[in-house]
Motif scaffolding. Structure first.
Motif, mmCIF file in Angstrom:
data_model
loop_
_atom_site.group_PDB
_atom_site.id
_atom_site.type_symbol
_atom_site.label_atom_id
_atom_site.label_comp_id
_atom_site.label_asym_id
_atom_site.label_seq_id
_atom_site.Cartn_x
_atom_site.Cartn_y
_atom_site.Cartn_z
ATOM 1 N N MET A 1 0.769 -1.264 0.093
ATOM 2 C CA MET A 1 0.038 0.027 -0.086
ATOM 3 C C MET A 1 0.952 1.294 -0.003
ATOM 4 S SD MET A 1 -2.971 0.801 -0.119
ATOM 5 C CE MET A 1 -4.277 1.619 0.642
ATOM 6 N N LEU A 2 2.041 1.491 0.890
ATOM 7 C CA LEU A 2 2.736 2.484 0.743
ATOM 8 C C LEU A 2 3.527 2.349 -0.527
ATOM 9 C CD1 LEU A 2 4.184 2.425 4.519
ATOM 10 C CD2 LEU A 2 2.462 3.482 3.732
ATOM 11 N N VAL A 3 3.910 1.602 -1.095
ATOM 12 C CA VAL A 3 4.705 1.723 -2.375
ATOM 13 C C VAL A 3 3.638 2.224 -3.330
ATOM 14 C CG1 VAL A 3 5.786 0.392 -4.240
ATOM 15 C CG2 VAL A 3 6.091 -0.287 -1.952
ATOM 16 N N ALA A 4 2.469 1.880 -3.473
ATOM 17 C CA ALA A 4 1.573 2.360 -4.417
ATOM 18 C C ALA A 4 1.286 3.620 -4.178
ATOM 19 C CB ALA A 4 0.045 1.412 -4.254
ATOM 20 N N ASN A 5 0.992 4.023 -2.851
ATOM 21 C CA ASN A 5 0.778 5.533 -2.449
ATOM 22 C C ASN A 5 2.047 6.287 -2.796
ATOM 23 O OD1 ASN A 5 -0.855 7.600 -1.182
ATOM 24 N ND2 ASN A 5 0.832 7.795 0.053
ATOM 25 N N THR A 6 3.186 6.120 -2.851
ATOM 26 C CA THR A 6 4.441 6.756 -3.165
ATOM 27 C C THR A 6 4.416 6.803 -4.555
ATOM 28 O OG1 THR A 6 5.340 5.807 -1.125
ATOM 29 C CG2 THR A 6 7.042 6.755 -3.004
ATOM 30 N N ILE A 7 4.024 5.944 -5.412
ATOM 31 C CA ILE A 7 4.165 5.985 -6.862
ATOM 32 C C ILE A 7 3.136 6.905 -7.254
ATOM 33 C CG2 ILE A 7 3.704 4.764 -8.871
ATOM 34 C CD1 ILE A 7 5.236 2.483 -7.287
#
Length: 122
Positions: free
Chosen positions: A1-7
């Motif tokens: 989730m954090l990776v997707a949000n960062t992207i």
């Protein structure tokens, strides 16, 4: 989730930078990493700093709780829900003014051409 949000945040800021560069300010120079980083920093100050400070001030002044309002758990009169929405609206409005001003006068500022000296009076 954090990776997707960062992207998604990086993608959104990149799109915003390009749209501001070409359409809002019609900046005549090429896209550069330096200008992108200035844009990113200004946007971050607004989103994380200024808006958070304004919401915190509203919580302090009006005894609201962002967490409760976010979960739609207002007090008996519904004041928390209204106050936090006013706080967020105010924070976004101040952030909008901050961003536009800083983009205009810092990121997308076009250096003025040096004025030619006037003819000497004889």
């Amino acid at each position: 989730m954090l990776v997707a949000n960062t992207i998604s945040v990086l993608f959104g800021i990149s799109i915003s930078y390009a749209l501001n560069h070409f359409f809002v300010f019609r900046y005549p120079y090429r896209i550069s990493w330096r200008k992108f980083l200035e844009f990113f920093l200004i946007t971050g100050i607004s989103s994380l700093g200024i808006q958070t400070l304004i919401i915190w001030l509203f919580e302090l002044l009006f005894a609201t709780s962002f967490g409760n309002s976010l979960l739609l758990v207002p007090d008996a009169e519904g004041r928390h829900f209204i106050a936090i929405n006013v706080a967020k609206f105010t924070a976004v409005l101040v952030g909008l003014v901050w961003n536009f001003t800083m983009y205009r006068f810092v990121v997308f500022r076009v250096p003025s051409a040096k004025a030619e000296p006037a003819d000497p009076v004889e």
